[in-house]
Scaffold this motif. Structure first.
Motif, PDB file in Angstrom:
ATOM      1  N   ASP A 190      24.207  40.030  38.588  1.00 11.50           N
ATOM      2  CA  ASP A 190      24.605  41.339  39.133  1.00 11.50           C
ATOM      3  C   ASP A 190      25.329  41.267  40.470  1.00 11.50           C
ATOM      4  N   ALA A 191      25.696  40.073  40.916  1.00 16.12           N
ATOM      5  CA  ALA A 191      26.433  39.933  42.171  1.00 16.12           C
ATOM      6  C   ALA A 191      27.888  39.571  41.862  1.00 16.12           C
ATOM      7  N   PRO A 192      28.869  40.272  42.454  1.00 16.12           N
ATOM      8  CA  PRO A 192      30.279  39.964  42.182  1.00 16.12           C
ATOM      9  C   PRO A 192      30.662  38.575  42.666  1.00 16.12           C
ATOM     10  N   ILE A 193      31.369  37.835  41.817  1.00 16.17           N
ATOM     11  CA  ILE A 193      31.776  36.471  42.143  1.00 16.17           C
ATOM     12  C   ILE A 193      33.294  36.346  42.212  1.00 16.17           C
ATOM     13  N   GLY A 194      34.001  37.010  41.317  1.00 16.17           N
ATOM     14  CA  GLY A 194      35.449  36.859  41.325  1.00 16.17           C
ATOM     15  C   GLY A 194      36.154  37.928  40.522  1.00 16.17           C
ATOM     16  N   VAL A 195      37.466  38.014  40.733  1.00 17.73           N
ATOM     17  CA  VAL A 195      38.334  38.889  39.948  1.00 17.73           C
ATOM     18  C   VAL A 195      39.279  37.989  39.176  1.00 17.73           C
ATOM     19  N   GLU A 233      42.495  45.233  47.835  1.00 21.14           N
ATOM     20  CA  GLU A 233      42.071  45.747  46.529  1.00 21.14           C
ATOM     21  C   GLU A 233      40.932  44.913  45.952  1.00 21.14           C
ATOM     22  N   ASP A 234      41.062  43.586  46.010  1.00 22.96           N
ATOM     23  CA  ASP A 234      40.024  42.711  45.473  1.00 22.96           C
ATOM     24  C   ASP A 234      38.796  42.698  46.368  1.00 22.96           C
ATOM     25  N   GLY A 247      33.034  43.320  47.348  1.00 21.31           N
ATOM     26  CA  GLY A 247      32.063  43.690  48.361  1.00 21.31           C
ATOM     27  C   GLY A 247      32.148  42.858  49.618  1.00 21.31           C
ATOM     28  N   ILE A 248      33.356  42.429  49.981  1.00 24.06           N
ATOM     29  CA  ILE A 248      33.543  41.609  51.180  1.00 24.06           C
ATOM     30  C   ILE A 248      34.698  42.179  51.996  1.00 24.06           C
ATOM     31  N   GLU A 249      34.905  41.627  53.181  1.00 21.15           N
ATOM     32  CA  GLU A 249      35.964  42.108  54.059  1.00 21.15           C
ATOM     33  C   GLU A 249      37.332  41.624  53.585  1.00 21.15           C
ATOM     34  N   THR A 250      38.336  42.456  53.768  1.00 21.59           N
ATOM     35  CA  THR A 250      39.711  42.041  53.496  1.00 21.59           C
ATOM     36  C   THR A 250      40.045  40.823  54.348  1.00 21.59           C
ATOM     37  N   GLY A 251      40.682  39.836  53.746  1.00 17.83           N
ATOM     38  CA  GLY A 251      41.032  38.611  54.458  1.00 17.83           C
ATOM     39  C   GLY A 251      39.962  37.553  54.430  1.00 17.83           C
ATOM     40  N   SER A 252      38.835  37.822  53.756  1.00 14.37           N
ATOM     41  CA  SER A 252      37.775  36.813  53.644  1.00 14.37           C
ATOM     42  C   SER A 252      38.294  35.600  52.874  1.00 14.37           C
ATOM     43  N   PRO A 253      37.779  34.398  53.181  1.00 17.75           N
ATOM     44  CA  PRO A 253      38.236  33.202  52.466  1.00 17.75           C
ATOM     45  C   PRO A 253      37.859  33.243  50.988  1.00 17.75           C
ATOM     46  N   ALA A 254      38.716  32.674  50.181  1.00 22.74           N
ATOM     47  CA  ALA A 254      38.479  32.663  48.738  1.00 22.74           C
ATOM     48  C   ALA A 254      39.168  31.463  48.119  1.00 22.74           C
ATOM     49  N   PHE A 255      38.726  31.115  46.925  1.00 25.50           N
ATOM     50  CA  PHE A 255      39.440  30.142  46.105  1.00 25.50           C
ATOM     51  C   PHE A 255      40.392  30.907  45.197  1.00 25.50           C
ATOM     52  N   MET A 272      38.135  33.911  43.643  1.00 23.07           N
ATOM     53  CA  MET A 272      36.703  33.661  43.638  1.00 23.07           C
ATOM     54  C   MET A 272      36.165  33.680  45.071  1.00 23.07           C
ATOM     55  N   ARG A 273      35.078  34.417  45.280  1.00 17.78           N
ATOM     56  CA  ARG A 273      34.485  34.514  46.612  1.00 17.78           C
ATOM     57  C   ARG A 273      34.170  33.137  47.183  1.00 17.78           C
TER      58      ARG A 273
END
Length: 247
Positions: free
Chosen positions: A146-151, A200-201, A206-214, A234-235
Motif C-alpha cells: 500500500d505504499a507508492p513505489i513508482g510510476v 505530477e509524479d 507522496g514526495i516533494e517535487t525534485g526528490s531523487p529517483a531512479f 522509482m522513488r
C-alpha cells in the motif's frame, strides 16, 4: 524504539536451523504489522535474549532479511524496518508483480491512463516500428504494501495487442499479454539513470517535487521482437540496486 510483544522462541527440537527459525519469526513481525515501516527494531543483544539464541544466529537472520530489502542498517543509529522497498539487481526476467511477490510484498497497482497514441521517435526506436504508428500506452502507479513505489508508463505496438484497451484491467500485464496475445517475454534490456521527480509524479508518489529517483527504461522482447517499452520513475528511498561481485 517501540516495545513489542514477546517473540516465539526457536524450537531446538525442530529440524530447521535456529537462524532460519529466528529469521521467520522476525519476518512475521514485519508481515503482521507489529514492526511498521520506519520503526527501529531491537538490537542484536536484545533480540538474542528475546529469542534465546546466540548473537551470531541473530546476525545471520538479520543479514538475510536485510538482503531481501525488508530492513536497513544505519551506521551509528541501528536497524530499521524498510517494508516497502524493491531491490533490483541480478535477477531473472520478471514482471513488477512477480518481483514484488518474490520480496514478500503485497503488490498494488492503480491505472492512471490507458489510451492509444502515435509513436514518438523515442518509442518507435525502442519498439522498432515507424514513427507515428499506433501504440497502446498504459500508465500506472505501482505500490508495495500500500505504499507508492513508482510510476510506470508502458508502450506496446497496437499491431501486437489489438483489442487490448477493451480488456478488463489486470494486476499483471505479462499475464494479460500471455493469455490474450500469446506473448511470452524472452529477454529485456534495462537502463538505470539517476534523476529527479517532476511535480505530477511527486504528487502521486507522496514526495516533494525534485526528490531523487531512479529513471528506468526497459525494452522487453519475445521471439518476434520488442513488444514493450517501459519508462519508470522509482522513488529513490524505496528502490535500491544491489549487485554481488565475484572474482
Amino acid at each position: 524504539m517501540t516495545e513489542i510483544a514477546p517473540i516465539a522462541k526457536p524450537d531446538r527440537n525442530r529440524p530447521e536451523p535456529l537462524w532460519h527459525q529466528a529469521e521467520q519469526a522476525l519476518r512475521g513481525l514485519i508481515a503482521d504489522g507489529t514492526w511498521t515501516d520506519g520503526m527501529q527494531i531491537p538490537n542484536e543483544e536484545r533480540l538474542s535474549t528475546m529469542l534465546g539464541v546466540s548473537r551470531i544466529t541473530i546476525r545471520h537472520a538479520l543479514r538475510n532479511i536485510e538482503d531481501s530489502g525488508l530492513l536497513r542498517r544505519e551506521h551509528g543509529r541501528g536497524t530499521f524496518v524498510r517494508s516497502s522497498t524493491v531491490i533490483a539487481g541480478v535477477r531473472g526476467l520478471t514482471s513488477f508483480t512477480q518481483e514484488m511477490a518474490g520480496l514478500g510484498l503485497i503488490v498494488g497497482s492503480r491505472i492512471l491512463e490507458r489510451d492509444e497514441q502515435a509513436a514518438s521517435a523515442e518509442v518507435a526506436s525502442a519498439l522498432e516500428i515507424r514513427q507515428g504508428e499506433p501504440v497502446v500506452r498504459l500508465r500506472r502507479l505501482r505500490m508495495g504494501n500500500d505504499a507508492p513505489i513508482g510510476v510506470q508508463t508502458a508502450y506496446m505496438p497496437l499491431a501486437r495487442v489489438p483489442g487490448f484497451l477493451a480488456l478488463e484491467p489486470s494486476a499483471s500485464l505479462y499475464q494479460t499479454l500471455s493469455a490474450h496475445f500469446g506473448i511470452a517475454p524472452r529477454e529485456a534490456r534495462e537502463v538505470y539513470r539517476v534523476g529527479t521527480v517532476a511535480a505530477e509524479d511527486a504528487a502521486l508518489l507522496g514526495i516533494e517535487t525534485g526528490s531523487p529517483a531512479f529513471v528506468v527504461e526497459r525494452i522487453t522482447s519475445d521471439a518476434i521482437g520488442p513488444f514493450e517499452f517501459v519508462h519508470s520513475i522509482m522513488r529513490g528511498d524505496r528502490y535500491e540496486i544491489r549487485s554481488r561481485l565475484h572474482i
